[in-house]
Enzyme design. Structure first.
Site, PDB file in Angstrom:
ATOM      1  CB  SER A 152      -0.892   0.040   1.250  1.00 41.41           C
ATOM      2  OG  SER A 152      -1.619   1.268   1.336  1.00 41.41           O
ATOM      3  CE1 TYR A 166      -4.024  -2.073   5.044  1.00 45.05           C
ATOM      4  CE2 TYR A 166      -3.370   0.164   4.660  1.00 45.05           C
ATOM      5  CZ  TYR A 166      -3.921  -0.894   4.206  1.00 45.05           C
ATOM      6  OH  TYR A 166      -3.962  -1.311   2.822  1.00 45.05           O
TER       7      TYR A 166
HETATM    8  P1  NAP Z   1     -11.859  -5.168   0.336  1.00 43.48           P
HETATM    9  O1  NAP Z   1     -12.682  -4.500  -0.615  1.00 43.48           O
HETATM   10  O2  NAP Z   1     -12.151  -4.893   1.733  1.00 43.48           O
HETATM   11  O3  NAP Z   1     -11.941  -6.860   0.466  1.00 43.48           O
HETATM   12  C1  NAP Z   1     -11.352  -7.499   0.990  1.00 43.48           C
HETATM   13  C2  NAP Z   1     -11.224  -8.989   0.527  1.00 43.48           C
HETATM   14  O4  NAP Z   1     -10.451  -9.794   1.431  1.00 43.48           O
HETATM   15  C3  NAP Z   1     -12.571  -9.681   0.617  1.00 43.48           C
HETATM   16  O5  NAP Z   1     -12.601 -10.492  -0.482  1.00 43.48           O
HETATM   17  C4  NAP Z   1     -12.562 -10.380   1.993  1.00 43.48           C
HETATM   18  O6  NAP Z   1     -13.494 -11.452   1.950  1.00 43.48           O
HETATM   19  C5  NAP Z   1     -11.101 -10.668   2.227  1.00 43.48           C
HETATM   20  N1  NAP Z   1     -10.850 -11.109   3.441  1.00 43.48           N
HETATM   21  C6  NAP Z   1     -10.753 -10.290   4.454  1.00 43.48           C
HETATM   22  N2  NAP Z   1     -10.151 -10.921   5.528  1.00 43.48           N
HETATM   23  C7  NAP Z   1      -9.632 -12.195   5.176  1.00 43.48           C
HETATM   24  C8  NAP Z   1      -9.339 -13.379   5.823  1.00 43.48           C
HETATM   25  N3  NAP Z   1      -9.106 -13.353   7.144  1.00 43.48           N
HETATM   26  N4  NAP Z   1      -9.269 -14.303   4.965  1.00 43.48           N
HETATM   27  C9  NAP Z   1      -9.524 -14.452   3.552  1.00 43.48           C
HETATM   28  N5  NAP Z   1     -10.025 -13.448   2.825  1.00 43.48           N
HETATM   29  C10 NAP Z   1     -10.053 -12.263   3.950  1.00 43.48           C
HETATM   30  O7  NAP Z   1     -10.430  -4.772   0.235  1.00 43.48           O
HETATM   31  P2  NAP Z   1      -9.421  -4.077  -0.997  1.00 43.48           P
HETATM   32  O8  NAP Z   1      -9.512  -2.647  -0.809  1.00 43.48           O
HETATM   33  O9  NAP Z   1      -9.842  -4.905  -2.191  1.00 43.48           O
HETATM   34  O10 NAP Z   1      -7.934  -4.422  -0.695  1.00 43.48           O
HETATM   35  C11 NAP Z   1      -7.380  -5.596  -1.140  1.00 43.48           C
HETATM   36  C12 NAP Z   1      -5.810  -5.412  -0.772  1.00 43.48           C
HETATM   37  O11 NAP Z   1      -5.457  -3.981  -1.250  1.00 43.48           O
HETATM   38  C13 NAP Z   1      -5.527  -5.452   0.898  1.00 43.48           C
HETATM   39  O12 NAP Z   1      -4.373  -6.004   0.943  1.00 43.48           O
HETATM   40  C14 NAP Z   1      -5.603  -3.765   0.953  1.00 43.48           C
HETATM   41  O13 NAP Z   1      -4.667  -3.679   2.168  1.00 43.48           O
HETATM   42  C15 NAP Z   1      -4.693  -3.324  -0.265  1.00 43.48           C
HETATM   43  N6  NAP Z   1      -4.971  -1.845  -0.542  1.00 43.48           N
HETATM   44  C16 NAP Z   1      -6.216  -1.658  -0.547  1.00 43.48           C
HETATM   45  C17 NAP Z   1      -6.314   0.092  -0.735  1.00 43.48           C
HETATM   46  C18 NAP Z   1      -7.424   0.722  -0.965  1.00 43.48           C
HETATM   47  O14 NAP Z   1      -7.617   2.105  -1.289  1.00 43.48           O
HETATM   48  N7  NAP Z   1      -8.802  -0.176  -1.302  1.00 43.48           N
HETATM   49  C19 NAP Z   1      -4.938   0.698  -0.863  1.00 43.48           C
HETATM   50  C20 NAP Z   1      -3.921   0.089  -0.607  1.00 43.48           C
HETATM   51  C21 NAP Z   1      -3.939  -1.242  -0.507  1.00 43.48           C
HETATM   52  P3  NAP Z   1     -15.148 -11.435   2.293  1.00 43.48           P
HETATM   53  O15 NAP Z   1     -15.744 -10.707   1.034  1.00 43.48           O
HETATM   54  O16 NAP Z   1     -15.528 -12.729   2.443  1.00 43.48           O
HETATM   55  O17 NAP Z   1     -15.010 -10.546   3.657  1.00 43.48           O
END
Ligand code: NAP
Length: 257
Positions: A152, A166
């Site tokens: 991130s 985080y």
């Molecule tokens: P998101 O929309 O909140 O989706 C999270 C996903 O992870 C969902 O599929 C969820 O499953 C799954 N998950 C959560 N806890 C889990 C666990 N213990 N075991 C297995 N699966 C789990 O997140 P996102 O924004 O797409 O983020 C994805 C990645 O990108 C993360 O590593 C995040 O830190 C990184 N990131 C995101 C952003 C941003 O702004 N969005 C920025 C920088 C980095 P369920 O649907 O079953 O809950």
């Protein structure tokens, strides 16, 4: 080099952790369109995982849905056993599942919540990569492969006042990516990271700040948040043979932030 296929069925087998929503779902679908068979991992939202699987099948590829909490070693092991049995030997991994915890200053943060974030974002991601290495690395009898870890922009911004724990978890992913890339460079496995900035997904609402994208979008140099599909593009390139000399890299997809 052409991507390997067996008849009509590709040999490329990809696991995306946290693929039911957000960036993981976008990666799973984009990969299916490029001919990967995809294991869709999730932890709670089965309906969302089913939607992604249906879209993958519509795109003409194969999807395997596996519910597993990838913060837990036993569930990680079961996840990989199921992939071994039902899809075959893993060739690609996107280490994507991640959480931010609850937005607050550190002094007000719950220690159990901090542990949960580190357990998933750091320990879980490292253990998932370990199982992948045991299948991909030529040192373990594999045929090579590629891993992309989700870091991130927070790793270099620090997320003060929001979720410093985080940011620290993603700093750990940056170090891990570099070390593992160098460790595996001679074993046929490339390891890279992608560092998204502010991306429109549910992660902000689950951190307790549903308006975060609207509030912060205009403050980004490009004056908007990014989309999950824009992050998926960089991940797909790093997974592909087009990035055959790229390992230990970290691509920032953050609109100039
Ligand atoms: P998101 O929309 O909140 O989706 C999270 C996903 O992870 C969902 O599929 C969820 O499953 C799954 N998950 C959560 N806890 C889990 C666990 N213990 N075991 C297995 N699966 C789990 O997140 P996102 O924004 O797409 O983020 C994805 C990645 O990108 C993360 O590593 C995040 O830190 C990184 N990131 C995101 C952003 C941003 O702004 N969005 C920025 C920088 C980095 P369920 O649907 O079953 O809950």
């Amino acid at each position: 080099m052409p991507e390997a296929t067996v008849g009509a069925m590709t040999k490329k087998i990809l696991l995306v952790t946290g693929a039911s929503r957000g960036i993981g779902a976008a990666v799973a679908l984009a990969a299916a369109r490029e001919g990967y068979r995809v294991a869709i991992n999730y932890v709670s939202d089965h309906k969302a995982a089913e939607k992604v699987a249906a879209a993958i099948e519509k795109a003409g590829s194969q999807a395997l849905i596996v519910k597993a909490d990838v913060a837990r070693e036993a569930e990680i092991n079961r996840l990989f056993e199921e992939i071994d049995k039902k899809l075959g030997r893993l060739t690609h991994l996107v280490n994507n599942a991640g959480i931010v915890g609850r937005v607050s200053r550190l002094g007000a943060a719950d220690p159990a919540m901090i542990r949960q974030v580190i357990d998933l974002n750091v320990t879980g991601a490292i253990l998932v990569a370990r199982e992948a290495v045991r299948r991909m690395s030529t040192a373990h009898g594999g045929e090579g492969g590629a891993i992309v870890n989700l870091s991130s922009a927070a790793a270099t911004l620090g997320s003060p006042g929001e979720f410093t724990w985080y940011a620290a978890s993603k700093g750990a992913i940056d170090s891990f990516t570099l070390g593992l890339a160098r460790e595996l460079a001679k074993d046929g496995v490339r390891v890279n990271a992608v560092s998204p900035g502010l991306i429109e997904t549910d992660i902000h609402a689950s951190g307790g700040e549903p308006d975060r994208v609207a509030r912060m979008g205009p403050l980004i140099p490009m004056q908007r948040a990014g989309t999950a599909d824009e992050v998926a593009e960089a991940i797909l390139w790093l997974l592909s043979d087009k990035a055959s000399y790229v390992t230990g890299a970290n691509i920032r997809v953050a609109g100039g932030r």
